[in-house]
Design a protein around this motif. Structure first.
Motif, PDB file in Angstrom:
ATOM      1  N   GLN A  57       1.082  -1.214   0.532  1.00  0.00           N
ATOM      2  CA  GLN A  57      -0.153   0.249   0.155  1.00  0.00           C
ATOM      3  C   GLN A  57       1.069   1.377   0.073  1.00  0.00           C
ATOM      4  OE1 GLN A  57      -2.108  -0.159   3.508  1.00  0.00           O
ATOM      5  NE2 GLN A  57      -3.723  -1.698   2.023  1.00  0.00           N
ATOM      6  N   GLU A  58       1.780   1.376   0.819  1.00  0.00           N
ATOM      7  CA  GLU A  58       2.904   2.217   0.748  1.00  0.00           C
ATOM      8  C   GLU A  58       3.482   2.678  -0.556  1.00  0.00           C
ATOM      9  OE1 GLU A  58       5.008   2.648   4.335  1.00  0.00           O
ATOM     10  OE2 GLU A  58       3.291   2.210   5.506  1.00  0.00           O
ATOM     11  N   GLN A  61       1.287   4.190  -2.711  1.00  0.00           N
ATOM     12  CA  GLN A  61       0.754   5.815  -2.555  1.00  0.00           C
ATOM     13  C   GLN A  61       2.344   6.443  -3.165  1.00  0.00           C
ATOM     14  OE1 GLN A  61       0.322   5.588   1.894  1.00  0.00           O
ATOM     15  NE2 GLN A  61      -2.088   5.054   1.363  1.00  0.00           N
ATOM     16  N   SER A  65       1.861   8.818  -5.575  1.00  0.00           N
ATOM     17  CA  SER A  65       2.272  10.216  -5.405  1.00  0.00           C
ATOM     18  C   SER A  65       3.083  10.803  -6.168  1.00  0.00           C
ATOM     19  CB  SER A  65       2.488  10.569  -4.474  1.00  0.00           C
ATOM     20  OG  SER A  65       3.073  11.374  -3.506  1.00  0.00           O
TER      21      SER A  65
END
Length: 194
Positions: A57-58, A61, A65
């Protein structure tokens, strides 16, 4: 049977019973240990899966981003380039002079005058440098009107009448704005090879 034999039988029975209890306890302990090890393995596997999921998930993200930042940077660069092109075009339009400026101003003034009644007294605004040109063009058009003052623009005219509430903005700026808006997609495509 002697007392000693009875005692010995009781001891043997107690030992056997103790051995059974010990074996039963060891069996239960082994079962508890096996169950605890299995639970620990399941908890470890769950935690590993959670950590993997969190890492994924990170990562997603951060990638998202970074892509958004890159897209914003590209858009900002495009806005800057389009702004520079627009300034360059405005500068070129402002530098129009001589016969070309006279012809463009004539066409813009004539189109604006056509919006009013023939007997209307017109106030015509434009660049101070164009005052003489505007007055001569009004005489040429044989229309009752005069240069009424300065209008901050690249060139062209703004015409209004005392008798009507009409105001016609035929400045180079307004024409440029219309052309720019209508062709912005094409301009952008050509500048950025899309």
């Amino acid at each position: 049977m002697s007392l000693e034999t009875v005692v010995e039988d009781i001891r043997d029975e107690a030992r056997a019973r103790a051995e059974d209890i010990k074996a039963d306890a060891e069996e239960k302990a082994d079962a508890i240990i096996a169950e605890a090890e299995q639970d620990a393995e399941e908890i470890r596997a769950e935690r590993e899966a959670e950590v993997e999921s969190t890492i994924e998930q990170e990562r997603e993200q951060r990638i998202s981003s970074a892509k958004l930042e890159a897209k914003q940077a590209r858009l900002e660069a495009r806005r800057t380039v389009l702004g520079d092109v627009r300034e360059s075009v405005e500068s070129a339009v402002a530098d129009i002079d001589g016969d070309q400026r006279e012809e463009l101003t004539r066409e813009l003034l004539a189109a604006a005058v056509d919006e009013f009644d023939d007997d209307a007294t017109l106030d015509v605004y434009g660049q101070p440098e164009d005052e003489e040109l505007i007055e001569s063009l009004l005489e040429e058009l044989n229309h009752d009107g005069s240069y009424a003052g300065e209008y901050d623009c690249l060139g062209g005219v703004v015409v209004e009448s005392e008798g009507s509430r009409i105001r016609v903005n035929n400045t180079f700026d307004s024409i440029l704005e219309d052309v720019w808006e209508q062709n912005l997609g094409t301009i952008s495509d050509k500048l950025f090879d899309q």
